[in-house]
Design an enzyme around this catalytic site. Structure first.
Site, PDB file in Angstrom:
ATOM      1  N   GLU A 120      12.608   8.177  -7.682  1.00 15.30           N
ATOM      2  CA  GLU A 120      12.012   7.086  -8.485  1.00 15.30           C
ATOM      3  C   GLU A 120      10.749   7.023  -8.370  1.00 15.30           C
ATOM      4  OE1 GLU A 120      13.165   3.927  -5.295  1.00 15.30           O
ATOM      5  OE2 GLU A 120      14.899   5.145  -5.802  1.00 15.30           O
ATOM      6  N   LYS A 122       6.795   5.652  -7.417  1.00 19.20           N
ATOM      7  CA  LYS A 122       6.302   5.158  -6.318  1.00 19.20           C
ATOM      8  C   LYS A 122       5.181   4.055  -6.823  1.00 19.20           C
ATOM      9  CE  LYS A 122       3.880   6.152  -1.662  1.00 19.20           C
ATOM     10  NZ  LYS A 122       3.088   5.058  -2.153  1.00 19.20           N
ATOM     11  N   ASP A 124       2.579   1.274  -7.219  1.00 21.04           N
ATOM     12  CA  ASP A 124       1.484   0.851  -6.019  1.00 21.04           C
ATOM     13  C   ASP A 124       0.921  -0.369  -6.178  1.00 21.04           C
ATOM     14  OD1 ASP A 124      -0.760   1.502  -4.427  1.00 21.04           O
ATOM     15  OD2 ASP A 124      -2.094   2.163  -6.192  1.00 21.04           O
ATOM     16  N   TYR A 234      15.225  -1.037  -2.528  1.00 23.81           N
ATOM     17  CA  TYR A 234      15.699  -0.743  -1.200  1.00 23.81           C
ATOM     18  C   TYR A 234      16.674  -1.975  -0.978  1.00 23.81           C
ATOM     19  CZ  TYR A 234      16.111   1.322   3.775  1.00 23.81           C
ATOM     20  OH  TYR A 234      16.382   1.798   4.736  1.00 23.81           O
ATOM     21  N   LYS A 320       2.722  12.409  -3.840  1.00 26.12           N
ATOM     22  CA  LYS A 320       1.676  11.395  -4.359  1.00 26.12           C
ATOM     23  C   LYS A 320       0.820  12.366  -5.475  1.00 26.12           C
ATOM     24  CE  LYS A 320      -0.372   8.312  -1.908  1.00 26.12           C
ATOM     25  NZ  LYS A 320      -1.063   7.620  -0.578  1.00 26.12           N
ATOM     26  N   CYS A 415     -37.491  -7.161  -8.421  1.00 25.67           N
ATOM     27  CA  CYS A 415     -36.484  -7.449  -9.689  1.00 25.67           C
ATOM     28  C   CYS A 415     -37.023  -6.246 -10.901  1.00 25.67           C
ATOM     29  CB  CYS A 415     -36.613  -8.548  -9.908  1.00 25.67           C
ATOM     30  SG  CYS A 415     -35.487  -9.101 -11.668  1.00 25.67           S
ATOM     31  N   CYS A 418     -38.099  -9.043 -13.909  1.00 22.15           N
ATOM     32  CA  CYS A 418     -39.358  -9.909 -14.007  1.00 22.15           C
ATOM     33  C   CYS A 418     -40.148  -9.687 -12.733  1.00 22.15           C
ATOM     34  CB  CYS A 418     -38.681 -11.214 -13.784  1.00 22.15           C
ATOM     35  SG  CYS A 418     -38.003 -11.685 -12.139  1.00 22.15           S
ATOM     36  N   CYS A 433     -32.429 -11.328  -7.019  1.00 20.08           N
ATOM     37  CA  CYS A 433     -33.590 -11.863  -7.905  1.00 20.08           C
ATOM     38  C   CYS A 433     -33.584 -13.308  -7.670  1.00 20.08           C
ATOM     39  CB  CYS A 433     -33.993 -11.393  -9.285  1.00 20.08           C
ATOM     40  SG  CYS A 433     -35.269 -12.236 -10.035  1.00 20.08           S
ATOM     41  N   CYS A 439     -36.375 -15.516 -14.895  1.00 22.97           N
ATOM     42  CA  CYS A 439     -35.979 -13.920 -15.218  1.00 22.97           C
ATOM     43  C   CYS A 439     -35.029 -13.808 -16.456  1.00 22.97           C
ATOM     44  CB  CYS A 439     -35.237 -13.728 -13.690  1.00 22.97           C
ATOM     45  SG  CYS A 439     -34.544 -11.846 -13.793  1.00 22.97           S
TER      46      CYS A 439
HETATM   47  S1  IVH Z   1      11.181   3.212  -0.161  1.00 16.00           S
HETATM   48  C1  IVH Z   1      11.963   3.548   4.552  1.00 16.00           C
HETATM   49  N1  IVH Z   1      10.750   3.408  -2.728  1.00 16.00           N
HETATM   50  O1  IVH Z   1       5.437   2.977  -0.582  1.00 16.00           O
HETATM   51  C2  IVH Z   1      11.491   3.497   3.149  1.00 16.00           C
HETATM   52  N2  IVH Z   1       8.919   2.766  -1.129  1.00 16.00           N
HETATM   53  O2  IVH Z   1       4.110   4.739   1.332  1.00 16.00           O
HETATM   54  C3  IVH Z   1      11.282   2.364   2.473  1.00 16.00           C
HETATM   55  N3  IVH Z   1       6.754   2.285  -2.386  1.00 16.00           N
HETATM   56  O3  IVH Z   1       5.857   1.207   2.188  1.00 16.00           O
HETATM   57  C4  IVH Z   1      10.457   2.502   1.186  1.00 16.00           C
HETATM   58  N4  IVH Z   1       7.400   2.630  -4.400  1.00 16.00           N
HETATM   59  O4  IVH Z   1       5.702   0.071  -0.259  1.00 16.00           O
HETATM   60  C5  IVH Z   1      10.026   2.894  -1.510  1.00 16.00           C
HETATM   61  N5  IVH Z   1      10.479   3.537  -4.837  1.00 16.00           N
HETATM   62  C6  IVH Z   1       9.793   3.117  -3.791  1.00 16.00           C
HETATM   63  C7  IVH Z   1       8.546   2.891  -3.488  1.00 16.00           C
HETATM   64  C8  IVH Z   1       8.053   2.697  -2.152  1.00 16.00           C
HETATM   65  C9  IVH Z   1       6.418   2.135  -3.520  1.00 16.00           C
HETATM   66  C10 IVH Z   1       5.656   2.022  -1.089  1.00 16.00           C
HETATM   67  C11 IVH Z   1       6.472   1.079   0.075  1.00 16.00           C
HETATM   68  C12 IVH Z   1       6.258   1.930   1.343  1.00 16.00           C
HETATM   69  C13 IVH Z   1       5.070   2.856   0.832  1.00 16.00           C
HETATM   70  C14 IVH Z   1       4.973   4.060   1.531  1.00 16.00           C
END
Ligand code: IVH
Length: 683
Positions: A120, A122, A124, A234, A320, A415, A418, A433, A439
């Protein structure tokens, strides 16, 4: 040669201490202050270095080391709540070889059993834990230090994609926890930063910091306006519906949660790598920021067999993505002066292509940033555009310095516009400034801000026209706009009769722009759109605000000492006094309109009201505001002073019993609104 080994050991051990200190500091800057100073890649590299060294020197083991604990986001002002299940982090890697290692490790720990991996995105943002009881959201807590987190339930209730009540009949367990990520979509992030830029407030470096900063605000109303979103990934609890993670997430989607459409179950490492490679490019088209792929063993019983390490599960890993970066030459540093006089250094770079766009400039933020990088003219610098919109210089390639490299960049002391001597106020990172009255970029900046869309919305005049009027000497401050006649500006560098007429009439029309926007348009330092609204609502007129004391100012929502001081200084300045007098004589709106004031009454004056339960028409926060607007007082606990309890669904049984025992009326949401609409036929 034992001496040499002793030396190496002493150096390594000193490095362990240094790395722990650095990583703690970076964790604090990332999780608490929302202003990271190093890239994720650099942070992860240092963490890996520390972890490798700790393996070499077991006598240095420390359960408080950053390798053993998740970075803490705990902050002041929130109740702390212990997590029922610890909230862990994920092991991460930037290498596909290590993804293969993970795959083989899982296979061997499972004794060769077949297994599936759920891949899945990740996301941010910042992680959140949501607890539901009987289908209702009862608690939202941040990760905190993994053991306990900050209770941000009131704020989370203002995120529309997080259901407060689940779809009935869809089969959710009576009690469960679901975790996921709170995010700020790119669109909302751009909007917020544009607004902050116009206010000369520090920009958020990326959507993650913006989401996290927003969720830790003490004002749920502002949280509601910032357009946060969520993805849940989760599910935890004792009575989960399915035996697989993927299947549980599909169920959660059915209950009403926002679950990613982009999950895939894979059985081979090749399928996993295909997923990773596809999303490395495709993620750029998503509406939210992602920084990698998470791989999870799908079967819950296999997850159980694999178990956990101190801060991460053995059944998952994050791959990552590398932030895109490029090496280019620093050609020069220039300095921009904003409307508040803040001076921002900007790096002019040899053009370089990054994420499909040509980068020529990068912000250098302030004097400290320039000095910490130890920048020299002609340096080769690394430019990065990771989760960030504004390219950033992350490092100098000092190895490529040679005889032709120029001298060290010295921050200017005067500045550039001016010539005034710059000043740096205690506790601030910017140099200013101080010559605000003459200015040029400050004068023009204030006029541009005044006419901008969220202020007076005077269309048809842009920065070029402001510059033209300034050069011709007909606009020295924004009040001059109102004395312009069409005949004054016709034939100015191509302004025709028609556009001159249009300009004059849009300027005149702006006299009906409501007071709160006029207040924002004045450009008082730190008075952004939201603060202007709060001040207008609290003081109702420019006269009252002008005379407000420091104590009266800080008593207003969201107004802290810094803003209060700025407001007082603004109205004390003779030049501003003159401008404010002109604003009144021109006939701009300097009072809150009757409509805005009309939403209020003293109908609930003298009444103390307790709010309990979940509401469907307005949120709990909105009811608090409605009570205050109508003269009432909100209290959290039932006592003999309670006039009535405003009751939503799912009122706590203890509260209900107490109210009934004390003979205090329980008023439904509908009855309460009717009472207000009929303006008090019932007492
Ligand atoms: S699972 C025990 N799934 O990434 C594991 N985390 O670097 C529970 N995050 O703390 C996390 N997307 O904030 C999981 N699809 C995803 C995620 C994800 C982003 C974040 C989450 C976690 C951090 C770890």
């Amino acid at each position: 040669m034992p001496d040499l080994f002793d030396d190496i050991e002493a150096t390594d051990k000193a490095r362990i201490i240094e790395l722990r200190r650095l990583l703690r500091e970076y964790n604090q800057l990332y999780y608490v202050q929302n202003s990271p100073v190093v890239s994720d890649f650099e942070f992860d590299r240092l963490m890996r270095e520390l972890s490798d060294l700790e393996k070499l020197y077991p006598d240095m083991a420390d359960s408080n080391s950053p390798t053993q604990r998740v970075g803490s986001d705990l902050s002041k002002g929130f109740r702390q709540v212990k997590h029922k299940y610890p909230m862990l982090s994920l092991d991460n890697t930037y290498s596909s070889a290590e993804v293969s290692d993970f795959f083989s490790r899982v296979s061997s720990l499972l004794g060769g059993q077949p297994f599936e991996i759920c891949c899945e995105l990740k996301y941010d943002g910042l992680s959140i834990s949501l607890v539901y009881q009987e289908g209702r959201l009862v608690q939202a807590v941040t990760r905190g230090d993994g053991v306990k987190g900050d209770d941000v339930t009131d704020n989370v209730r203002r995120i529309s994609s997080i259901p407060q009540i689940l779809k009935t009949g869809s089969g959710w367990p009576r009690v469960f926890e679901i975790r996921g990520e709170i995010l700020m979509p790119w669109k909302s992030f751009d909007l917020l930063n544009r607004e902050r830029e116009s206010q000369e407030e520090p920009l958020f470096a990326n959507p993650r910091n913006a989401a996290s900063g927003t969720l830790k605000l003490q004002n749920p109303e502002i949280v509601a306006q910032r357009g946060l979103d969520s993805y849940l990934y989760y599910l935890l609890g004792e009575e989960l519906p399915e035996a697989g993670h993927y299947e549980n997430m599909l169920a959660a989607r059915n209950w009403g949660f926002k679950v990613s459409e982009h999950m895939r179950k894979c059985s081979t490492i090749n399928e996993v790598m295909d997923f990773i490679n596809y999303w490395d490019t495709e993620r750029k088209n998503l509406p939210v920021a992602t920084d990698g792929i998470v791989l999870k063993v799908n079967s819950l019983s296999q997850q159980h067999i694999l178990g956990y390490k101190s801060k991460s599960p053995r059944w998952a890993i994050a791959y990552k993505f590398q932030a895109e970066k490029a090496l280019t030459k620093l050609e020069s540093v220039s300095y921009q002066v904003g409307r508040t006089g803040a001076v921002t250094p900007v790096a002019n770079l040899a053009p370089v292509i990054l994420s499909g766009t040509t980068v020529r400039r990068a912000t250098l933020h302030n004097q400290d940033f320039v000095e910490n990088l130890d920048l020299h003219n002609g340096d080769m610098v690394w430019v990065e555009k990771g989760g960030e919109i504004i390219p950033k210089i992350t490092a100098v390639d000092t190895a490529s310095r040679n005889a032709s490299t120029g001298s060290r960049i010295k921050f200017i002391s005067k500045c550039p516009e001016c010539g005034a001597e710059l000043v740096r106020y205690a506790g601030e990172s910017a140099n200013y400034c101080p010559n605000s009255s003459s200015c040029p970029p400050q004068i023009k900046g204030r006029v541009e801000h005044f006419i901008s869309r969220k202020a007076m919305a005077i269309d048809g005049i842009g920065p070029e026209t402001v510059d033209l009027f300034f050069r011709k000497g007909i606009v020295k401050d924004f009040t001059d706009l109102y004395s312009l006649k069409a005949s004054d500006i016709t034939n100015f560098e191509g302004i025709g009769d028609k556009s001159a007429d249009n300009m004059v009439s849009t300027i005149a029309n702006s006299k009906s722009v409501p007071f709160e926007r006029v207040l924002f348009a004045l450009g008082i330092r730190f008075v952004g759109e939201v603060v202007a609204k709060n001040l207008a609502k609290a003081f109702k007129s420019l006269d009252a605000l002008e005379n407000a004391s420091f104590e009266q100012l800080i008593a207003v929502d969201e107004i802290g000492e810094k803003i209060a001081r700025s407001v007082i200084e603004y109205f004390a300045d003779p030049i501003n006094k003159d401008i404010v007098a002109k604003v009144k004589s021109i006939g701009l709106q300097t009072r809150l309109s009757d409509d805005s004031i009309g939403g209020e009454s003293d109908l609930l004056s003298g009444k103390t009201i307790v709010i309990s339960g979940v509401f469907s028409i307005h949120s709990r926060e909105e009811y608090k505001e409605i009570i205050e607007q109508n003269g009432g007082k909100n209290s959290s606990s039932i006592s003999s002073k309670t006039s009535f309890v405003l009751v939503g669904e799912n009122m706590g049984p203890a509260k209900r019993e107490k109210a009934e025992r004390m003979g205090i009326r329980l008023m439904s949401e509908d009855d309460f609104l009717e009472l207000l609409n009929n303006k008090g036929t019932e007492q």
